[in-house]
Design a protein around this motif. Structure first.
Motif, short mmCIF file in Angstrom:
data_model
loop_
_atom_site.label_atom_id
_atom_site.label_comp_id
_atom_site.label_asym_id
_atom_site.label_seq_id
_atom_site.Cartn_x
_atom_site.Cartn_y
_atom_site.Cartn_z
N PRO A 112 0.84 -1.20 0.00
CA PRO A 112 0.00 0.00 0.00
C PRO A 112 0.87 1.25 0.00
O PRO A 112 1.94 1.27 0.60
N ARG A 133 -4.13 -1.54 6.59
CA ARG A 133 -3.12 -1.44 5.53
C ARG A 133 -1.72 -1.18 6.09
O ARG A 133 -0.73 -1.29 5.38
N GLY A 142 1.71 -0.62 -6.05
CA GLY A 142 0.76 -1.49 -5.36
C GLY A 142 -0.42 -1.86 -6.24
O GLY A 142 -0.60 -1.32 -7.34
N ARG A 158 -9.32 2.45 -2.87
CA ARG A 158 -7.90 2.21 -2.58
C ARG A 158 -7.75 1.25 -1.41
O ARG A 158 -6.94 0.32 -1.46
N ASP A 162 -6.03 -2.37 -1.45
CA ASP A 162 -4.90 -2.62 -0.54
C ASP A 162 -5.17 -3.84 0.34
O ASP A 162 -4.29 -4.70 0.53
N TYR A 165 -4.87 -7.03 -1.61
CA TYR A 165 -3.45 -7.37 -1.80
C TYR A 165 -2.88 -8.04 -0.54
O TYR A 165 -2.21 -9.07 -0.63
#
Length: 192
Positions: A112, A133, A142, A158, A162, A165
């Motif tokens: 992130p 994050r 990212g 976002r 994040d 991920y």
């Protein structure tokens, strides 16, 4: 073991990247110094893994702000962006010095994006799951960024990307993000 391998990968890759990109970094720094008349580098306070503060290395693309100025996000046609800064930001050249942060261990190649402390204080109160994050190192690139969620875009999206991920991390996922960064990540309509 995975953490050690990832750290070695980050260190070796960032070192090689710095060696390869040094001429571009030198030209960009000279351009800032000549056209904008200011120091080409600055240290930006950011919040990283576990809420730990660090200084992110950046190429200067905006006028020097007076001490104590209110921190605000960059927007399209921002008058603070210098003439050289428009080119530097458009092609994300201001991000290159962050390879030094990766080499030092402040950041990872993928993760992130790190945020300014003042924004973290605001977001942790108003954005659910925002602090999750910070469980991993911040990244130079990212999943959110390569999918267009950077700059003046939805904070909720976002965070969603994040967290996806973080939950699905693997070395192959990192490699995919790095390749996507080279493929489509250097030019962004949201990079002001």
């Amino acid at each position: 073991m995975v953490e050690v391998f990832r750290r070695v990968f980050d260190a070796v890759t960032s070192f090689i990247g710095l060696c390869i990109i040094a001429p571009v970094l030198g030209v960009a720094a000279l351009m800032i110094w000549l056209y904008d008349g200011c120091s080409p580098f600055y240290l930006a306070p950011r919040v990283g893994r576990g809420g730990k503060d660090f200084f992110q290395f950046k190429l200067r693309s905006m006028v020097v702000q007076p001490e104590g100025s209110k921190v605000v996000s960059t927007k399209e046609d921002d008058p603070r962006i210098t003439p050289a800064g428009h080119v530097i930001r458009r092609f994300k050249l201001d991000e290159i010095p962050q390879l030094w942060n990766v080499l030092r261990g402040d950041m990872s190649l993928v993760g992130p994006r790190p945020e300014r402390p003042v924004f973290v204080e605001d977001f942790k109160k108003s954005v659910p799951k925002y602090m999750l994050r910070l469980k991993i190192k911040a990244g130079l690139t990212g999943w959110a960024q390569v999918n267009g969620w950077r700059g003046n875009t939805s904070l909720d999206k976002r965070i969603e990307f994040d967290l996806y991920y973080i939950k699905n991390w693997s070395l192959l996922f990192d490699l995919k993000i790095i390749l996507m960064t080279f493929w489509k990540g250097f030019i962004s309509p949201h990079a002001y």
